[in-house]
Design a protein around this motif. Structure first.
Motif, PDB file in Angstrom:
ATOM      1  N   ALA A  77      47.113  96.683 111.392  1.00 44.01           N
ATOM      2  CA  ALA A  77      47.382  98.046 111.200  1.00 44.01           C
ATOM      3  C   ALA A  77      48.079  97.978 109.829  1.00 44.01           C
ATOM      4  CB  ALA A  77      48.053  98.951 112.241  1.00 44.01           C
ATOM      5  N   CYS A  78      47.679  99.200 109.045  1.00 45.28           N
ATOM      6  CA  CYS A  78      48.291  99.248 107.706  1.00 45.28           C
ATOM      7  C   CYS A  78      48.276 100.712 107.160  1.00 45.28           C
ATOM      8  CB  CYS A  78      47.836  98.200 106.677  1.00 45.28           C
ATOM      9  SG  CYS A  78      48.768  98.199 105.162  1.00 45.28           S
ATOM     10  N   SER A  79      49.321 101.076 106.606  1.00 44.82           N
ATOM     11  CA  SER A  79      49.125 102.577 106.024  1.00 44.82           C
ATOM     12  C   SER A  79      50.091 102.573 104.972  1.00 44.82           C
ATOM     13  CB  SER A  79      49.509 103.737 106.983  1.00 44.82           C
ATOM     14  OG  SER A  79      49.484 105.028 106.370  1.00 44.82           O
ATOM     15  N   PHE A  80      49.794 103.224 103.710  1.00 50.67           N
ATOM     16  CA  PHE A  80      50.793 103.660 102.697  1.00 50.67           C
ATOM     17  C   PHE A  80      51.271 104.887 102.863  1.00 50.67           C
ATOM     18  CE2 PHE A  80      48.475 100.326 100.273  1.00 50.67           C
ATOM     19  CZ  PHE A  80      49.420  99.996  99.220  1.00 50.67           C
ATOM     20  N   SER A  81      52.792 104.899 102.272  1.00 53.85           N
ATOM     21  CA  SER A  81      53.346 106.022 102.257  1.00 53.85           C
ATOM     22  C   SER A  81      52.646 107.050 101.277  1.00 53.85           C
ATOM     23  CB  SER A  81      54.816 105.740 101.792  1.00 53.85           C
ATOM     24  OG  SER A  81      54.790 105.379 100.512  1.00 53.85           O
ATOM     25  N   PRO A  82      52.882 108.270 101.440  1.00 55.16           N
ATOM     26  CA  PRO A  82      52.392 109.372 100.569  1.00 55.16           C
ATOM     27  C   PRO A  82      52.851 109.436  99.174  1.00 55.16           C
ATOM     28  CG  PRO A  82      53.898 110.535 102.105  1.00 55.16           C
ATOM     29  CD  PRO A  82      53.680 109.093 102.744  1.00 55.16           C
TER      30      PRO A  82
END
Length: 471
Positions: free
Chosen positions: A144-149
């Motif tokens: 899993a991976c997600s960038f901050s806004p």
């Protein structure tokens, strides 16, 4: 309610991921291909399917403008595709040649992260396609991976069960051990940034093999320290939760599970809204459209379901509703004429009809427009009319309209609500004008706005639509 629009049945194996751009939907599968659809009618593009990977395609993501699509695979590569031609723009090999399980692009499309089965991470400069940094977490698989806004940090999740926050130099800013027992399966940042005083706050959703969906607050302090706090735990699934995604306004959250169901939540109030049970096998993927109330869900049954979220904004029956049941902004020209007669302003009916003045234009009238455009010469008549219009505005505020439906700037019912960087919702036209004239400060806090990006608040718009229909 959520209604099924269509079912896409083109993949020959498990659907592993779904991703929307403004105009396209991409899906990827264990059949080694990606398929690209036009979101207007969900017809497949002429260059679809895309074939370039040697093994299962695990994940895909669009650049912000939708010009490029990135996919990753067990073949240890990421492929960058042109969404204009369908051609391969670049092939990026993950360091160590380990199978790539996850990839994520930053909101500004400057950075790309890939995570692999051996626990390694690679940070790429997306415009140049050059490798910039590497990192690793021992004895685990990155899934899993997600960038901050703000695009300045990213969160990873692993089969070990931890969530780790990284900066662009690959320094670990925070580690939340055992965030999900038995492993994390997905994580995603909410699109908005909340700021106040000395703290900047982000929200993150995560799900895992423990059958839980969680919402976290990530606080960044002026000292540079980070703290992660669990806000909500949803336990509506009876089996591992494999995927989760926020709506573009951050108000809704969707999740898919091994129990074959899809759940949709009001993320702000932590309330379950809908449970969808159309898939026949595990739900492995879910995504919100950034431009319309559409959700895509993918499954091991090889299908992708497209769902439409009803907003309650039916206009049927308006003609018989009567002016008294309508908001002033919804008045027709005839409604305005009727109101003028009731207020003893019958002498203005002809001018208003000649200039096609409806409810929206009535509320926007000023001394200048009355004199220069409607040619009302009498100062007393202009003053009386504006006083009556002001009474209308005050009546609307006092008539039971929920305060959260009113724009904080204009104090009028919002038509196109958007979320600003301060976390508050405003009428789009009002906040855009504010930003252009008030030096990018928040109307509510007077603090500088970290970004001028405005995100459509679809959830609030739907709530306003339901309220208008019931009133």
């Amino acid at each position: 309610m959520a209604s099924l629009v269509c079912t896409l049945q083109h993949h020959q194996d498990d659907v592993n991921w779904c991703a929307f751009s403004g105009k396209l939907l991409a899906t990827c599968s264990g059949d080694k291909t990606l398929r690209i659809y036009n979101t207007n009618d969900f017809s497949e593009l002429p260059f679809s399917p895309l074939s370039g990977h040697g093994y299962s395609v695990h994940c895909c993501c669009f650049s912000t403008c939708g010009q490029f699509l990135v996919s990753c695979s067990t073949d240890a590569t990421m492929v960058v595709w042109s969404m204009v031609t369908g051609e391969i723009e670049a092939v990026l090999e993950h360091p160590g040649r380990s199978p790539v399980r996850i990839c994520a692009l930053s909101p500004d499309s400057i950075h790309l992260v890939s995570g692999a089965s051996d626990g390694t991470l690679a940070l790429w400069d997306f415009p140049s396609k050059q490798l910039r940094r590497t990192g690793a977490v021992d004895d685990t698989t990155m899934v899993a991976c997600s960038f901050s806004p703000c695009s300045q940090m990213f969160m990873t999740g692993s089969t070990y069960g931890d969530l780790r926050l990284w900066d662009l130099n690959m320094n670990q800013l925070h580690a939340e051990k055992n965030a999900h027992d038995l492993g994390v399966s997905c994580c995603t940042f909410a699109p908005s940034i909340l700021s106040g005083g000395e703290v900047v706050q982000f929200h993150l959703a995560s799900c895992g093999q423990d059958s839980h969906l969680k919402i976290w607050a990530i606080n960044k302090f002026s000292s540079g320290a980070y703290k992660m706090q669990l806000l909500h735990t949803f336990v509506y699934h009876s089996a591992p939760v494999l995927s989760c995604a926020y709506s573009s306004d951050g108000q809704l959250l969707v999740a898919g599970s091994v129990d074959k169901t899809v759940t949709i939540y009001d993320a702000k109030n932590a309330v379950l809204l809908y449970t969808l049970s159309q898939h026949k096998r595990y739900v492995t993927a879910c995504a919100f459209s950034p431009t319309s109330p559409l959700i895509a869900t993918g499954s091991m049954d090889k299908t992708v379901n497209i769902w439409w979220l009803e907003d309650g904004c039916s206009r049927s029956g308006r003609a018989s509703a009567g002016r008294s049941k309508l908001l002033v902004g919804d008045w027709s020209e005839d409604d305005v004429s009727e109101w003028l007669l009731e207020e003893g302003l019958e002498g203005l009916v002809g001018k208003f009809k000649a200039n096609n003045i409806d409810g929206t234009e009535l509320l926007s009238l000023t001394k200048e427009t009355l004199a220069s455009e409607l040619h009302i010469e009498s100062v007393g008549l202009r003053s009386k009319l504006l006083r009556k219009v002001e009474e209308l505005k005050n009546d609307s505020v006092c008539s039971g309209i929920p305060d959260e439906f009113l724009c904080p700037i204009t104090r009028e019912l919002m038509r196109e609500p958007v979320i600003a960087a301060d976390g508050y919702s405003y009428e789009r036209e009002a906040i855009e004008s504010w930003i252009n004239t008030k030096n990018r400060s928040s109307p509510m806090t007077n603090l500088p706005l970290l970004t001028t990006l405005l995100t459509p608040n679809h959830t609030l718009k739907m709530a306003i639509g339901r309220w208008k229909t019931s009133h």
